[in-house]
Design a protein around this motif. Sequence first.
Motif: not given
Length: 327
Positions: A244-269
Motif C-alpha cells: 500500500s502507498y502508506g506502508e511504502e511511504l512509512a518504510l521510506c521515512q524510516r530512513y528519511y523524512e521531510v516535515n514541512a510543518n511551517t507553524q510549529y510553536t514551542a511549548t516553552g518560553y
Amino acid sequence: MTVRVNKQPFNIREKLSELERPIGLKGHDLMGAETLQDARDLVSAGRKNLIINGRFDFWQRGTSFTTSVYNADRWNQALSGGTATVSRQSFATGQTEVPGNPVYYLRQSCSVGNGNCGINQPIEDVRTGAGGPMTVSFWAKGTNPPGYGYWAIQLWQRFGTGGSPSGNVANDKELTVTANWKKYSFTYELDSVSGKTLGTDNNSRVDFIIRQHASDNDTGAWELNIANVQVEFGRNATEFEHRSYGEELALCQRYYEVNANTQYTATGYHQSYIRSGMQFLVQKRTTPNVVVTNAVNSAGSSLSLTISPNPVGFNFSQNSVATSYGV
C-alpha cells in the motif's frame, strides 16, 4: 454362483498423460516444490520484496539529481568520476509494456561514463539472505555502456564499518538491455556469514548495484531506465509485490523524512532560553542528522538552534535569546 464384471476398455497412454497435467495455477510447480519456502515463493505468499520504493513512487528530496546523492527514496547515485543525471520519469496512463500500472520509473542518463558510475540501494543487515539464494528482478530499457557493452549487476555483502569487519563479498552478473521494456531476473548464491565479523557501527548491508563495470573506463554515454525492482529470497522471480502507498511511504521515512510543518510553536518560553522538541513521523533506523530551516521567533527574528536528535525525534534549544518570544 458366477459374477461377471464388465468394464469398458480405455487407453492407458491417455490416462498416464493426465497425471502430468498441472492442477490449477502453478499446480505442477507446486507439486514439485522441494521446500516450504519454494512453495511460498511460487504463490507469492507473505511480504517478500526486500527493496524499498521499488516502484519509484517516492521522491522526497526532489525529482532530478546530478551529484552522488540519494535521489528517489532509498536509491543512491554514484558518479565515480562520470557525469550523469538521475530523474523521475512518468509512464503514460494505461500503458501495457510494464505490468501493474506503475506511475513512475527511474532514469539514469550518463553523458560521460566511467567505471563504477551507476545506482544502488542498500538492504539493511548483511545477514539478510546469507547462505542461500536471492533473486533480483525488474523491468528495464536503455542503451548499454559502449565500452564493455553491459553493466555489472551486483549483490554485494558488506560487513559494515567500525572495529575490524570482514571484507566485502562480491556477487556479480552482467546486464545488457534493449531499446524496449523487458523483464530481467538474476539469481545469486550469497555467502554464509558464519565466521565473519560485523563492524561495530551497526551499518552492515547487502548492496543491490547496477553500474558501469569497475574496469570499464570508457567515457561514452549510456542510459538506463528501470521500473518495478524486486529482490526476494529463493530462486524464483515472482510477480512484483504491491504494498500500500502508506506502508511504502512509512518504510521510506524510516530512513528519511521531510516535515514541512511551517507553524510549529514551542511549548516553552523564557527570556534567557528556549527549549522544545519534535517527534518524527516514523522512528528512524538510527540517530539521524537533522536540519531545521527557516527557524524564527514569533517576532520574525532568525534563530540559531542547537539540535539534539535521537531515533524517535529531536530536542532543540537556543540560549541567550533575550526575549520572551517563542519559536
